[in-house]
Write an enzyme that holds these catalytic residues in place. Structure first.
Site, PDB file in Angstrom:
ATOM      1  N   ASN A  25      67.235  19.284  52.095  1.00 41.54           N
ATOM      2  CA  ASN A  25      65.878  18.738  52.124  1.00 41.54           C
ATOM      3  C   ASN A  25      65.978  17.299  52.605  1.00 41.54           C
ATOM      4  O   ASN A  25      67.078  16.729  52.639  1.00 41.54           O
ATOM      5  CB  ASN A  25      65.188  18.889  50.751  1.00 41.54           C
ATOM      6  CG  ASN A  25      65.763  17.973  49.703  1.00 41.54           C
ATOM      7  OD1 ASN A  25      65.902  16.759  49.908  1.00 41.54           O
ATOM      8  ND2 ASN A  25      66.138  18.547  48.556  1.00 41.54           N
ATOM      9  N   ASN A  74      64.147  26.255  39.511  1.00 38.23           N
ATOM     10  CA  ASN A  74      64.240  27.195  40.630  1.00 38.23           C
ATOM     11  C   ASN A  74      64.916  28.515  40.265  1.00 38.23           C
ATOM     12  O   ASN A  74      65.172  29.342  41.122  1.00 38.23           O
ATOM     13  CB  ASN A  74      64.982  26.549  41.800  1.00 38.23           C
ATOM     14  CG  ASN A  74      64.331  25.247  42.234  1.00 38.23           C
ATOM     15  OD1 ASN A  74      64.991  24.224  42.390  1.00 38.23           O
ATOM     16  ND2 ASN A  74      63.006  25.272  42.393  1.00 38.23           N
ATOM     17  N   ARG A  98      72.446  27.727  47.856  1.00 36.19           N
ATOM     18  CA  ARG A  98      71.959  27.922  46.488  1.00 36.19           C
ATOM     19  C   ARG A  98      71.928  29.390  46.068  1.00 36.19           C
ATOM     20  O   ARG A  98      71.588  29.689  44.917  1.00 36.19           O
ATOM     21  CB  ARG A  98      70.551  27.306  46.338  1.00 36.19           C
ATOM     22  CG  ARG A  98      70.539  25.793  46.531  1.00 36.19           C
ATOM     23  CD  ARG A  98      69.272  25.155  45.958  1.00 36.19           C
ATOM     24  NE  ARG A  98      69.195  25.288  44.501  1.00 36.19           N
ATOM     25  CZ  ARG A  98      68.179  24.822  43.768  1.00 36.19           C
ATOM     26  NH1 ARG A  98      67.168  24.213  44.356  1.00 36.19           N
ATOM     27  NH2 ARG A  98      68.166  24.978  42.457  1.00 36.19           N
ATOM     28  N   ARG A 145      60.405  27.021  51.432  1.00 39.31           N
ATOM     29  CA  ARG A 145      61.418  27.678  50.612  1.00 39.31           C
ATOM     30  C   ARG A 145      61.030  29.092  50.188  1.00 39.31           C
ATOM     31  O   ARG A 145      61.882  29.880  49.819  1.00 39.31           O
ATOM     32  CB  ARG A 145      61.676  26.839  49.341  1.00 39.31           C
ATOM     33  CG  ARG A 145      62.223  25.453  49.626  1.00 39.31           C
ATOM     34  CD  ARG A 145      63.563  25.535  50.344  1.00 39.31           C
ATOM     35  NE  ARG A 145      64.175  24.219  50.485  1.00 39.31           N
ATOM     36  CZ  ARG A 145      64.916  23.625  49.555  1.00 39.31           C
ATOM     37  NH1 ARG A 145      65.146  24.232  48.414  1.00 39.31           N
ATOM     38  NH2 ARG A 145      65.443  22.437  49.757  1.00 39.31           N
ATOM     39  N   HIS A 174      58.540  21.891  47.637  1.00 36.82           N
ATOM     40  CA  HIS A 174      58.259  22.859  46.563  1.00 36.82           C
ATOM     41  C   HIS A 174      56.885  22.547  45.966  1.00 36.82           C
ATOM     42  O   HIS A 174      56.495  21.392  45.908  1.00 36.82           O
ATOM     43  CB  HIS A 174      59.290  22.742  45.422  1.00 36.82           C
ATOM     44  CG  HIS A 174      60.522  23.567  45.612  1.00 36.82           C
ATOM     45  ND1 HIS A 174      61.763  23.146  45.187  1.00 36.82           N
ATOM     46  CD2 HIS A 174      60.719  24.799  46.161  1.00 36.82           C
ATOM     47  CE1 HIS A 174      62.666  24.077  45.469  1.00 36.82           C
ATOM     48  NE2 HIS A 174      62.056  25.090  46.062  1.00 36.82           N
ATOM     49  N   ASP A 176      56.077  22.442  42.964  1.00 37.62           N
ATOM     50  CA  ASP A 176      56.143  21.631  41.721  1.00 37.62           C
ATOM     51  C   ASP A 176      56.356  20.142  42.013  1.00 37.62           C
ATOM     52  O   ASP A 176      56.415  19.329  41.096  1.00 37.62           O
ATOM     53  CB  ASP A 176      57.184  22.189  40.743  1.00 37.62           C
ATOM     54  CG  ASP A 176      58.622  21.974  41.189  1.00 37.62           C
ATOM     55  OD1 ASP A 176      58.837  21.527  42.336  1.00 37.62           O
ATOM     56  OD2 ASP A 176      59.539  22.267  40.386  1.00 37.62           O
ATOM     57  N   ALA A 262      68.898  14.048  45.191  1.00 37.83           N
ATOM     58  CA  ALA A 262      68.971  15.431  45.679  1.00 37.83           C
ATOM     59  C   ALA A 262      67.579  16.022  45.871  1.00 37.83           C
ATOM     60  O   ALA A 262      67.434  17.213  46.153  1.00 37.83           O
ATOM     61  CB  ALA A 262      69.768  16.284  44.700  1.00 37.83           C
ATOM     62  N   CYS A 268      61.891  19.601  38.032  1.00 35.57           N
ATOM     63  CA  CYS A 268      62.939  20.399  38.682  1.00 35.57           C
ATOM     64  C   CYS A 268      64.115  20.663  37.739  1.00 35.57           C
ATOM     65  O   CYS A 268      64.823  21.658  37.875  1.00 35.57           O
ATOM     66  CB  CYS A 268      63.459  19.692  39.926  1.00 35.57           C
ATOM     67  SG  CYS A 268      62.268  19.594  41.265  1.00 35.57           S
TER      68      CYS A 268
END
Lengths: 288, 409
Positions: A25, A74, A98, A145, A174, A176, A262, A268
């Site tokens: 990202n 996530n 991931r 995503r 995202h 959120d 990050a 998150c």
């Protein structure tokens, strides 16, 4: 105003192997080193703040090959009110880096006695990072995503009506990071992150919104955790803090700057284990 | 060439404004859509489903748009491919063959919708594999032309028919869409036909004229000849009788023995047409008779002079017949089929049998105008599947004169 009916029980992953080891990202830069001790201290600070606000925290542990597993939001979708016991739908991560997290999270839920239901393998969805319940529906972000179609399957699996909102700014990748339910009527939102249809949907959905300016949105302040009337924020812009307090919330700023390297904030780092999904109260939403 | 594909979108697409967004994107890209199915969930938890048919200007445009729409959950609708069966015998379709209509038809071959090249009613559909793995060609095939080994579509799976779209916006043609009636303002009907023929000429479409002998009897043949001479007609279908009387009227001044100028009977006139047929037979063909100067005017003369194709289909009642008349009706129909591609407008002038025969061969997309004093002809044509036929109930003689005048022929 009534408090959110969820947000008192969380799954967190201590940063035992956290670091910025790849870039998926715009916030991630491999040359920016993470201080592991500082990260652990910040993570413990967040956990303690949540517990102090009245939440319980459960733990899942990461392995070295999945540094981002600390971002437990996530992991997947939680439906605590599923008929026949709590239900978990593991994420399908878009990035190979991931994808190893999926089975680790699924195993944790399976071991804890949850029903684990799966999305079709060809569709991506990054769990609670891209889906938050509000107003009897599940607000689901898509494009960067998550696949829009995954929302249809999530709805089928959980019974939750879904509002799909297209995300248009890669920095707010995202949902959120763009949206934070605060109570049954209040929520923070970042209109800059949504396309014009998404904005209309969100404006119709939130009775008392706090729309964030672009600078406020990019500070990650929407990536906050709400425990009852306590809002735990990674950053608190002055105007935002003032408005939240005016509405009667206690605002706690929790430094998670090592994790912002990050691209992740307070929300998150947590996965609410008590989100009730499924059909909302009758008459609150329209058809299909 | 415009391409059309069908897509589906499912989920909570109404409240999320996804449907609105998708339709907006289609229009913004310059493509068009039609909602084939809209199934809106009744409650908040029911999901909705729409099937959208999208028409774009070409494959590339559609592909680009489809990629864009896929992000929003729009996927190509999955269809069953057509079921093919090999014909076992020449001239015999496999049992259960798909029987065609004259409407634009597409066949699903390997997931792609391939348009039928030559829509024709009451035929089978043959799939011809493309050379070197290229795209397959799909054609209608009349029963008698099937060959053993042909891949024939059986059943209805993987076949879709496109109903003609209603024209958008006000157009001068719209008033013609009501039932055929003698009680119509002929002037307006004439103007509409004139505009259509002018549009056909601009678009490079061929105009087919199908004539009955009454065209000659009513004095309309010189007007048809004018239209041919001025380039308004490209191909003619008729029978032995029309050609015979057209030539008779030009050589002897009578049609079936009756003077076309005075309307009076002539001495021995009943045999005039036989004598004309006999002379043409002597020359070997109409073209040879024109070449020799025996025929000096008329519809057949103008067609021959301009090298335009015509088909004279024979029947049991025919006198002679003329050497140009094809007495094998199956061969005549095949020859007519060969001339149909490219035809945009068909004029059926005072003929019942040839109008219906031609209607059977024409794709539904061909604008078909039936000009006849008998309103039952148009009804018959429509009843036999040529639903596209429009009717003008009037005497062809005076009508053709006005038509030729207005076209400046």
């Amino acid at each position: 105003m009534a408090e959110l009916e969820w947000g008192r029980r969380y799954l967190m992953c201590p940063p035992e192997h956290f670091g910025v080891l790849y870039e998926i990202n715009p916030w991630m830069h491999e040359e920016v080193a993470v201080d592991p001790d500082r990260a652990l201290a910040q993570w413990e600070g967040l956990r303690d703040t949540l517990v102090a606000a009245g939440a319980t925290v459960e733990l899942v542990h990461q392995t070295a090959e999945v540094p981002d597993m600390v971002f437990s939001a996530n992991a997947g979708i939680v439906n605590a009110s599923a008929v026949g016991g709590p239900q978990f739908v593991p994420s399908h991560f878009r990035h190979a880096e991931r994808q190893g997290e999926t089975e680790q999270f699924a195993t944790w839920f399976d071991d804890a006695g949850w029903t684990v239901d799966r999305l079709p393998t060809e569709l991506d969805h990054e769990g609670a990072g891209d889906a938050l319940p509000f107003g009897g529906v599940l607000v689901s972000g898509y494009r960067f995503r998550s696949d829009q179609q995954a929302a249809t399957h999530l709805s089928r699996l959980t019974g939750a009506p879904v509002r799909s909102v297209e995300l248009v700014d890669e920095r707010l990748y995202h949902v959120d990071i763009t949206f934070c339910p605060l109570s049954d009527r209040h929520a923070m939102g970042a209109p800059m992150a949504w396309d014009r249809y998404g904005r209309q949907v969100m404006e119709a959905l939130v009775p008392e919104p706090l729309w964030l300016t672009d600078d406020e949105a990019l500070s990650f302040c929407a990536n906050s955790v709400v425990v009852g009337t306590t809002v735990v924020m990674p950053v608190t812009p002055v105007r935002v803090g003032r408005q939240l307090e005016a509405w009667g919330f206690d605002v706690v700023t929790c430094d998670v700057s090592e994790f912002l390297k990050a691209g992740g904030g307070c929300r998150c780092l947590t996965l609410a284990l008590d989100t009730p999904l499924g059909p909302g109260p009758a008459g609150t939403t329209g058809p299909g | 060439m415009a391409v059309t594909e069908t897509y589906e979108l499912e989920g909570h697409i109404v409240d999320s404004l996804l449907l609105a967004k998708v339709l907006d994107l289609v229009l913004e890209s310059g493509a068009d859509y039609r909602l084939e199915l809209v199934d809106i969930g009744r409650t908040a938890t029911d999901s909705s489903r729409v099937v959208i048919e999208i028409t774009a200007e070409d494959d590339e445009h559609l592909l680009r748009l489809a990629e864009q729409l896929q992000v929003h959950g729009v996927n190509p609708l999955q269809h069953d491919p057509a079921v093919l069966e090999e014909a076992a015998t020449d001239g015999v379709l496999p049992t259960g063959f798909h029987s065609t209509t004259n409407l634009a038809t597409e066949v699903n071959i390997g997931g792609r919708w391939v348009p039928v090249v030559n829509p024709e009613m009451d035929c089978g559909i043959v799939v011809v594999p493309g050379a070197d793995g290229g795209p397959a060609e799909v054609r209608t095939v009349p029963m008698h032309r099937v060959r053993a080994g042909d891949q024939i579509v059986v059943g209805g799976l993987g076949v879709r028919v496109r109903a003609p779209r209603a024209p958008k916006g006000a157009s001068s043609f719209e008033f013609m869409d009501s039932d055929v009636s003698s009680e119509k303002p002929k002037g307006l009907q004439l103007t509409a036909l004139v505009e259509r023929l002018q549009a056909a000429r601009e678009a490079g479409e061929k105009v087919l004229v199908v004539c009955g002998p009454a065209v000659v009897h009513t004095g309309g043949a010189p007007e048809v000849a004018r239209l041919v001479r001025a380039g308004w007609i490209d191909v003619l279908f008729a029978g032995n009788g029309f050609a015979t009387h057209d030539i008779e009227s030009n050589v002897l001044g009578t049609s079936l023995g009756v003077s076309v100028t005075s309307g009076a009977g002539t001495e021995g006139g009943h045999s005039n047409h036989l004598r004309v047929i006999n002379e043409i037979r002597g020359h070997g063909s109409i073209a040879a008779a024109v070449e020799a100067g025996y025929v000096g005017g008329g519809v057949m003369y103008e067609l021959t002079k301009r090298g335009l194709p015509f088909v004279l289909g024979g029947s049991i009642r025919d006198d002679g017949p003329l050497p140009d008349t094809t007495t094998d009706v199956v061969a005549a129909a095949d020859r007519m089929r060969e001339l149909v591609p490219g035809v945009g407008v068909a004029l059926m002038l005072a003929t019942t049998l040839h109008a219906i025969a031609t209607g059977n061969l024409l794709p539904g997309a061909v604008d078909t105008w039936c000009i006849d004093i008998n309103q039952a002809v148009v009804t018959k044509l429509a009843d036999r599947g040529s639903h596209q036929a429009r009717g003008i109930v009037t005497d062809v003689g005076p009508f053709l004169r006005q038509l030729a005048d207005q076209l400046g022929a």
